[in-house]
Scaffold this active site. Sequence first.
Site, short mmCIF file in Angstrom:
data_model
loop_
_atom_site.label_atom_id
_atom_site.label_comp_id
_atom_site.label_asym_id
_atom_site.label_seq_id
_atom_site.Cartn_x
_atom_site.Cartn_y
_atom_site.Cartn_z
N HIS A 1 0.81 -1.22 0.00
CA HIS A 1 0.00 0.00 0.00
C HIS A 1 0.84 1.26 0.00
O HIS A 1 0.35 2.31 0.37
CB HIS A 1 -0.94 -0.01 1.22
N CYS B 1 3.32 13.49 -6.84
CA CYS B 1 2.44 14.47 -7.48
C CYS B 1 1.11 13.81 -7.80
O CYS B 1 1.08 12.74 -8.42
CB CYS B 1 3.10 14.99 -8.76
N CYS C 1 5.10 20.38 -12.15
CA CYS C 1 3.90 20.72 -12.94
C CYS C 1 2.93 21.60 -12.17
O CYS C 1 1.89 22.00 -12.71
CB CYS C 1 3.20 19.43 -13.39
#
Length: 247
Positions: A118, A126, A149
């Site tokens: 997990h 991001c 970004c």
Amino acid sequence: MISSELLKRFAGARRVTVLTGAGVSAESGVPTFRDAQTGLWANFKAEDLATPRAFRRNPRLVWEWYEWRRKLVAEANPNPAHLALAEMEPLFPNFQLITQNVDGLHQRAGSRRVIELHGSITRTRCFDEGTVVSSWEDTGEVPPKCPRCGGLLRPDVVWFEEPMPQAEMGRALAASVHCDVFLSIGTSALVYPAASLPVEALRGGATVVEINPQRTPFTEQAKFVLTGAAGVVLPELVADLKRASRA
Ligand code: BV8
């Protein structure tokens, strides 16, 4: 006391696979998902915060919950359960630890062969690009923004209703289907597909052992049930395994 019958199964084993859940970190003071949330998180359920929907709806709330958990984990130490599993690894030619936990405590205890099903809250990625980000400018914005970004940053974990990491899931499945002994430790066996791994091990013919102070939906399928805290049972098991290997 570990039964001689179980020690015999270990004596003949070359491949041992272990699945751990939040219960293994409980004795490090890291709350499990079944524990009621405390403090300012008392009014939230983990399942309602650990989802992409929750993050889209309230990114600041979800980010701050993970910040709180990250600090908790940073202050926590591996407990005797983590240390015993690290000591167990070199006792078998083919040992694989699969964890549902995201706290990185197995690695800090010295375990090397760890599959993080997990993800890990020790890593950040991001939200838009999906790539891990190791540093970003602290502009005071919460959550912080991706330096590449400008997208929102998020913990590098698998949320509910997000697909599992293919490579890790493939390796975990193989290690579960092809093993001699499988230990399911400190997991409520409620979250899928992780909860299917002990069943796959049974199908593969392994001796499946459950270690948990409580019963779980898997308990009656287990071949051996060691009722107790992982931090008590595992050191005793490893001491017996070492004694048997010297005999
Ligand atoms: C998936 C990371 C498919 C985040 C976690 C609708 C759509 C899609 C999927 C689903 C859906 N509905 C249901 C699903 C499946 C869903 C699921 O299983 N839901 C549950 C709630 C029913 N699963 C998923 O969504 C998984 N993805 O199926 O992908 C897909 C495909 C394509 C597109 C979309 C989807 C992803 C699941 C991963 C979720 N992320 N963690 C974070 O940590 O913030 S799960 C999280 O909860 C933990 O990682 C852990 O796995 C789980 C909690 O379980 P446990 O570890 O067992 O801990 P728990 O607290 O439950 O129990 C503790 C145990 O320890 C107890 O038994 C206790 O008795 C014991 N214990 C206590 N003290 C001790 C002890 N034991 C030993 N010693 C002690 N001292």
